[in-house]
Design a protein around this motif. Structure first.
Motif, PDB file in Angstrom:
ATOM      1  N   THR A  11     -10.163 -43.563  43.448  1.00  0.00           N
ATOM      2  CA  THR A  11     -10.043 -44.656  44.405  1.00  0.00           C
ATOM      3  C   THR A  11     -10.441 -45.969  43.755  1.00  0.00           C
ATOM      4  O   THR A  11     -11.391 -46.038  43.005  1.00  0.00           O
ATOM      5  CB  THR A  11     -10.965 -44.384  45.613  1.00  0.00           C
ATOM      6  OG1 THR A  11     -10.639 -43.113  46.125  1.00  0.00           O
ATOM      7  CG2 THR A  11     -10.811 -45.441  46.673  1.00  0.00           C
ATOM      8  N   VAL A  34       6.139 -43.939  42.797  1.00  0.00           N
ATOM      9  CA  VAL A  34       4.737 -43.837  43.188  1.00  0.00           C
ATOM     10  C   VAL A  34       4.657 -44.278  44.637  1.00  0.00           C
ATOM     11  O   VAL A  34       5.101 -45.370  44.988  1.00  0.00           O
ATOM     12  CB  VAL A  34       3.830 -44.737  42.316  1.00  0.00           C
ATOM     13  CG1 VAL A  34       2.380 -44.636  42.764  1.00  0.00           C
ATOM     14  CG2 VAL A  34       3.963 -44.376  40.847  1.00  0.00           C
ATOM     15  N   LYS A  35       4.097 -43.414  45.488  1.00  0.00           N
ATOM     16  CA  LYS A  35       3.967 -43.722  46.912  1.00  0.00           C
ATOM     17  C   LYS A  35       2.496 -43.868  47.240  1.00  0.00           C
ATOM     18  O   LYS A  35       1.738 -42.900  47.175  1.00  0.00           O
ATOM     19  CB  LYS A  35       4.601 -42.629  47.752  1.00  0.00           C
ATOM     20  CG  LYS A  35       6.090 -42.493  47.505  1.00  0.00           C
ATOM     21  CD  LYS A  35       6.678 -41.378  48.322  1.00  0.00           C
ATOM     22  CE  LYS A  35       8.153 -41.248  48.008  1.00  0.00           C
ATOM     23  NZ  LYS A  35       8.753 -40.112  48.691  1.00  0.00           N
ATOM     24  N   THR A  36       2.086 -45.089  47.579  1.00  0.00           N
ATOM     25  CA  THR A  36       0.697 -45.348  47.927  1.00  0.00           C
ATOM     26  C   THR A  36       0.597 -45.550  49.428  1.00  0.00           C
ATOM     27  O   THR A  36       1.537 -46.030  50.061  1.00  0.00           O
ATOM     28  CB  THR A  36       0.157 -46.592  47.202  1.00  0.00           C
ATOM     29  OG1 THR A  36       0.987 -47.701  47.519  1.00  0.00           O
ATOM     30  CG2 THR A  36       0.126 -46.386  45.713  1.00  0.00           C
ATOM     31  N   LEU A  64      -4.775 -47.179  44.059  1.00  0.00           N
ATOM     32  CA  LEU A  64      -4.473 -45.762  43.993  1.00  0.00           C
ATOM     33  C   LEU A  64      -5.588 -45.014  44.702  1.00  0.00           C
ATOM     34  O   LEU A  64      -6.760 -45.259  44.453  1.00  0.00           O
ATOM     35  CB  LEU A  64      -4.351 -45.301  42.539  1.00  0.00           C
ATOM     36  CG  LEU A  64      -3.245 -45.980  41.744  1.00  0.00           C
ATOM     37  CD1 LEU A  64      -3.255 -45.497  40.310  1.00  0.00           C
ATOM     38  CD2 LEU A  64      -1.890 -45.725  42.377  1.00  0.00           C
ATOM     39  N   THR A  65      -5.239 -44.124  45.594  1.00  0.00           N
ATOM     40  CA  THR A  65      -6.201 -43.354  46.365  1.00  0.00           C
ATOM     41  C   THR A  65      -5.889 -41.871  46.193  1.00  0.00           C
ATOM     42  O   THR A  65      -4.857 -41.511  45.629  1.00  0.00           O
ATOM     43  CB  THR A  65      -6.103 -43.715  47.854  1.00  0.00           C
ATOM     44  OG1 THR A  65      -4.873 -43.199  48.367  1.00  0.00           O
ATOM     45  CG2 THR A  65      -6.165 -45.222  48.078  1.00  0.00           C
ATOM     46  N   THR A 117      -2.383 -40.996  47.142  1.00  0.00           N
ATOM     47  CA  THR A 117      -1.230 -41.465  46.371  1.00  0.00           C
ATOM     48  C   THR A 117      -0.403 -40.265  45.933  1.00  0.00           C
ATOM     49  O   THR A 117      -0.941 -39.252  45.502  1.00  0.00           O
ATOM     50  CB  THR A 117      -1.692 -42.265  45.146  1.00  0.00           C
ATOM     51  OG1 THR A 117      -2.447 -43.394  45.589  1.00  0.00           O
ATOM     52  CG2 THR A 117      -0.508 -42.750  44.318  1.00  0.00           C
ATOM     53  N   ARG A 118       0.899 -40.373  46.063  1.00  0.00           N
ATOM     54  CA  ARG A 118       1.814 -39.302  45.669  1.00  0.00           C
ATOM     55  C   ARG A 118       2.757 -39.811  44.594  1.00  0.00           C
ATOM     56  O   ARG A 118       3.201 -40.954  44.622  1.00  0.00           O
ATOM     57  CB  ARG A 118       2.644 -38.805  46.865  1.00  0.00           C
ATOM     58  CG  ARG A 118       1.826 -38.217  47.983  1.00  0.00           C
ATOM     59  CD  ARG A 118       1.260 -36.863  47.557  1.00  0.00           C
ATOM     60  NE  ARG A 118       0.550 -36.214  48.636  1.00  0.00           N
ATOM     61  CZ  ARG A 118      -0.767 -36.185  48.742  1.00  0.00           C
ATOM     62  NH1 ARG A 118      -1.515 -36.777  47.856  1.00  0.00           N
ATOM     63  NH2 ARG A 118      -1.341 -35.552  49.740  1.00  0.00           N
ATOM     64  N   TYR A 119       3.059 -38.931  43.640  1.00  0.00           N
ATOM     65  CA  TYR A 119       3.954 -39.253  42.535  1.00  0.00           C
ATOM     66  C   TYR A 119       5.186 -38.366  42.655  1.00  0.00           C
ATOM     67  O   TYR A 119       5.059 -37.147  42.721  1.00  0.00           O
ATOM     68  CB  TYR A 119       3.255 -39.008  41.197  1.00  0.00           C
ATOM     69  CG  TYR A 119       2.002 -39.840  41.041  1.00  0.00           C
ATOM     70  CD1 TYR A 119       2.059 -41.085  40.430  1.00  0.00           C
ATOM     71  CD2 TYR A 119       0.784 -39.391  41.517  1.00  0.00           C
ATOM     72  CE1 TYR A 119       0.919 -41.860  40.296  1.00  0.00           C
ATOM     73  CE2 TYR A 119      -0.361 -40.157  41.387  1.00  0.00           C
ATOM     74  CZ  TYR A 119      -0.284 -41.395  40.777  1.00  0.00           C
ATOM     75  OH  TYR A 119      -1.411 -42.156  40.658  1.00  0.00           O
ATOM     76  N   ARG A 124       0.132 -34.841  43.843  1.00  0.00           N
ATOM     77  CA  ARG A 124      -1.057 -35.677  43.738  1.00  0.00           C
ATOM     78  C   ARG A 124      -1.394 -35.825  42.260  1.00  0.00           C
ATOM     79  O   ARG A 124      -0.936 -35.034  41.430  1.00  0.00           O
ATOM     80  CB  ARG A 124      -2.225 -35.035  44.476  1.00  0.00           C
ATOM     81  CG  ARG A 124      -2.024 -34.973  45.979  1.00  0.00           C
ATOM     82  CD  ARG A 124      -3.290 -34.468  46.682  1.00  0.00           C
ATOM     83  NE  ARG A 124      -3.865 -33.287  46.071  1.00  0.00           N
ATOM     84  CZ  ARG A 124      -3.626 -32.043  46.458  1.00  0.00           C
ATOM     85  NH1 ARG A 124      -2.811 -31.799  47.442  1.00  0.00           N
ATOM     86  NH2 ARG A 124      -4.217 -31.026  45.851  1.00  0.00           N
ATOM     87  N   ASP A 125      -2.211 -36.795  41.896  1.00  0.00           N
ATOM     88  CA  ASP A 125      -2.542 -37.006  40.480  1.00  0.00           C
ATOM     89  C   ASP A 125      -3.248 -35.809  39.863  1.00  0.00           C
ATOM     90  O   ASP A 125      -3.071 -35.506  38.697  1.00  0.00           O
ATOM     91  CB  ASP A 125      -3.353 -38.282  40.280  1.00  0.00           C
ATOM     92  CG  ASP A 125      -4.704 -38.263  40.964  1.00  0.00           C
ATOM     93  OD1 ASP A 125      -4.947 -37.384  41.817  1.00  0.00           O
ATOM     94  OD2 ASP A 125      -5.523 -39.148  40.651  1.00  0.00           O
TER      95      ASP A 125
END
Length: 131
Positions: free
Chosen positions: A3, A34-36, A51-52, A55-57, A71-72
């Protein structure tokens, strides 16, 4: 990524990563989006991307496989997690350095206790697999 971090000036889109697919094997692909989550009202005028954990990639897999979101913590590659703790399955494709060059290999056995990997290497220019 945790975060409060923000994307660097150089976009993460196009980064090569590996991700676990539904078949239980890791496949190589490229980040295509990248979806934040929506910004908090106090950050609405900020020009940084926060970025939390939410966040999805979106990863587009090589070889025509479908795209999926991760997720990361689910991605392996630069800026994400490394290979520590990853369990590879027999038949899994891997890339490693052999004679100073990156080559393709197939996992034959992964001993999780000793973290030793037995692979069959396909050396560049070779007609067949090396044992």
């Amino acid at each position: 990524m945790s975060t409060g971090k923000r994307l660097a000036k150089r976009s993460i889109i196009g980064t090569r990563v590996a991700a676990l697919d539904d078949d239980g094997m890791y496949w190589s692909g490229m980040i295509q989006a990248v979806k934040t989550p929506a910004p908090f009202p106090e950050n609405i005028n900020s020009n940084c991307i926060n970025l939390t954990p939410n966040t999805r990639y979106t990863v587009r897999f090589d070889g025509g496989r479908s795209s999926c979101e991760y997720r990361d913590s689910e991605l392996i590659g630069p800026g994400f997690r490394g290979m520590a703790g990853v369990r590879l399955r027999p038949g899994q494709r891997a890339f490693l350095t052999y004679n100073g060059r990156e080559v393709r290999a197939e996992v034959l056995h992964h001993d999780h206790d000793t973290d030793e990997l037995r692979v069959r290497v396909h050396a560049p220019g070779a007609e067949s697999w090396l044992a």
